[in-house]
Enzyme design. Structure first.
Site, mmCIF file in Angstrom:
data_model
loop_
_atom_site.group_PDB
_atom_site.id
_atom_site.type_symbol
_atom_site.label_atom_id
_atom_site.label_comp_id
_atom_site.label_asym_id
_atom_site.label_seq_id
_atom_site.Cartn_x
_atom_site.Cartn_y
_atom_site.Cartn_z
ATOM 1 N N GLY A 176 0.761 -1.237 0.000
ATOM 2 C CA GLY A 176 0.000 0.000 0.000
ATOM 3 C C GLY A 176 0.788 1.280 0.000
ATOM 4 O O GLY A 176 0.351 2.284 -0.555
ATOM 5 N N GLU A 215 4.040 4.157 6.108
ATOM 6 C CA GLU A 215 2.866 3.290 5.995
ATOM 7 C C GLU A 215 1.780 4.027 5.228
ATOM 8 O O GLU A 215 1.669 5.244 5.336
ATOM 9 C CB GLU A 215 2.394 2.912 7.395
ATOM 10 C CG GLU A 215 1.239 1.966 7.468
ATOM 11 C CD GLU A 215 1.494 0.582 6.909
ATOM 12 O OE1 GLU A 215 1.546 0.462 5.664
ATOM 13 O OE2 GLU A 215 1.611 -0.369 7.690
ATOM 14 N N ASP A 216 0.985 3.295 4.464
ATOM 15 C CA ASP A 216 -0.110 3.921 3.734
ATOM 16 C C ASP A 216 -1.197 4.385 4.674
ATOM 17 O O ASP A 216 -1.708 5.483 4.569
ATOM 18 C CB ASP A 216 -0.685 2.990 2.665
ATOM 19 C CG ASP A 216 -1.148 1.637 3.212
ATOM 20 O OD1 ASP A 216 -0.958 1.349 4.411
ATOM 21 O OD2 ASP A 216 -1.705 0.855 2.427
ATOM 22 N N ASP A 219 -4.717 2.017 10.943
ATOM 23 C CA ASP A 219 -6.071 1.942 11.477
ATOM 24 C C ASP A 219 -6.038 1.150 12.786
ATOM 25 O O ASP A 219 -5.885 1.740 13.832
ATOM 26 C CB ASP A 219 -7.076 1.420 10.449
ATOM 27 C CG ASP A 219 -6.635 0.186 9.689
ATOM 28 O OD1 ASP A 219 -5.690 -0.503 10.115
ATOM 29 O OD2 ASP A 219 -7.247 -0.095 8.660
ATOM 30 N N LYS A 270 -6.363 6.649 10.986
ATOM 31 C CA LYS A 270 -7.733 6.503 11.485
ATOM 32 C C LYS A 270 -7.680 6.334 13.009
ATOM 33 O O LYS A 270 -7.690 5.215 13.519
ATOM 34 C CB LYS A 270 -8.404 5.281 10.871
ATOM 35 C CG LYS A 270 -8.639 5.338 9.390
ATOM 36 C CD LYS A 270 -9.328 4.051 8.947
ATOM 37 C CE LYS A 270 -9.635 4.024 7.490
ATOM 38 N NZ LYS A 270 -10.283 2.750 7.115
ATOM 39 N N PHE A 295 -13.922 2.334 5.201
ATOM 40 C CA PHE A 295 -13.073 1.617 4.252
ATOM 41 C C PHE A 295 -12.853 2.497 3.031
ATOM 42 O O PHE A 295 -13.805 2.998 2.433
ATOM 43 C CB PHE A 295 -13.699 0.280 3.838
ATOM 44 C CG PHE A 295 -12.765 -0.559 3.036
ATOM 45 C CD1 PHE A 295 -11.742 -1.258 3.649
ATOM 46 C CD2 PHE A 295 -12.879 -0.612 1.656
ATOM 47 C CE1 PHE A 295 -10.847 -2.016 2.904
ATOM 48 C CE2 PHE A 295 -11.991 -1.366 0.894
ATOM 49 C CZ PHE A 295 -10.981 -2.075 1.526
ATOM 50 N N ASP A 340 -6.132 -0.708 -1.525
ATOM 51 C CA ASP A 340 -6.886 -1.550 -2.437
ATOM 52 C C ASP A 340 -8.077 -2.232 -1.777
ATOM 53 O O ASP A 340 -8.194 -2.281 -0.558
ATOM 54 C CB ASP A 340 -5.979 -2.638 -3.014
ATOM 55 C CG ASP A 340 -5.636 -3.708 -1.991
ATOM 56 O OD1 ASP A 340 -5.914 -4.890 -2.268
ATOM 57 O OD2 ASP A 340 -5.102 -3.381 -0.909
#
Length: 185
Positions: free
Chosen positions: A48, A103-104, A107, A135, A156, A163
C-alpha cells in the site's frame, strides 16, 4: 471520477489527489526539518505505501537518506484479519540508525505494533512512524504515530495505493465505500 466500482463494491470520491499531494508536501517539510542531520533510513511498508513513498521521498532533502522496503499484510477483503505475517524479509543492519517507517494507513495498529517489535529487537537509534492516512478511531493497539498527512474516519477507503482485493491501488484520488445502493436506470 466521482464513483467507481471495484469487484462487487461501489465507492464514491472522498479526497482529490491535489488535497493528498498538499498534505504529503507538508509532511515532507516537517520530516526534513525534524530529522535534519539524522541520515535516516526510510522503511516503506508494501504494498500500500508505494505511492505514498514515491510522493514523499522525492521531497526529502536530508543528506544520507536511504530507502528500503518490507512487505507485511493483515487484510482480507475489507476487514483486517488481526493476524500479521511478514511476507518479504528485512535483512538490513539498523543498529544505531534512525528509522522512518512509511505506511499507507494506520487503522487498528496491529501491523505497526508487529513491525515496531520486529525493528526494536534490532536496536535502532530511534523509530519514527509516518503514515499517509491515520484513522485514530480505529486504533486498538497503543502505538506511536509521529507523523500523518491526513486523518480519516473509520471507513473503508481505496485509491492512492490502498486496495480492495487488489483493485484500486492505481487511483490517484481516495474513494470511500458507498453504503448507498447506486441507482441503475
Amino acid at each position: 471520477m466521482k464513483k467507481i466500482k471495484l469487484h462487487d463494491k461501489e465507492f464514491r470520491l472522498l479526497l482529490e489527489a491535489s488535497v493528498i499531494d498538499s498534505a504529503i508536501q507538508e509532511l515532507a517539510q516537517k520530516l526534513n526539518r525534524d530529522l535534519e542531520g539524522e541520515k535516516p533510513l526510510f522503511l516503506s511498508v508494501l504494498n500500500g505505501s508505494f505511492m505514498f513513498t514515491s510522493d514523499l521521498i522525492k521531497q526529502i532533502t536530508i543528506p544520507g537518506t536511504e530507502i528500503c522496503f518490507i512487505k507485511i499484510a493483515s487484510y482480507a477483503g475489507t476487514c483486517s484479519t488481526g493476524k500479521v505475517r511478514e511476507l518479504i524479509g528485512f535483512n538490513k543492519n539498523i543498529e544505531g540508525r534512525t528509522i522512518v517507517i512509511l505506511e499507507d494507513m494506520i487503522d487498528s495498529g496491529n501491523s505497526m505494533a508487529y513491525l515496531l517489535d520486529l525493528l526494536a529487537a534490532r536496536h535502532p537509534k530511534k523509530i519514527v512512524v509516518a503514515t499517509m492516512f491515520y484513522k485514530p478511531k480505529a486504533l486498538v493497539c497503543k502505538i506511536p504515530v509521529d507523523y500523518y498527512a491526513l486523518s480519516l474516519e473509520n471507513d473503508f477507503v481505496v485509491g492512492r495505493g490502498l486496495d480492495y482485493d487488489d483493485l484500486g491501488r492505481n487511483l490517484p484520488d481516495l474513494y470511500i465505500l458507498d453504503d448507498q445502493p447506486a441507482n441503475h436506470a
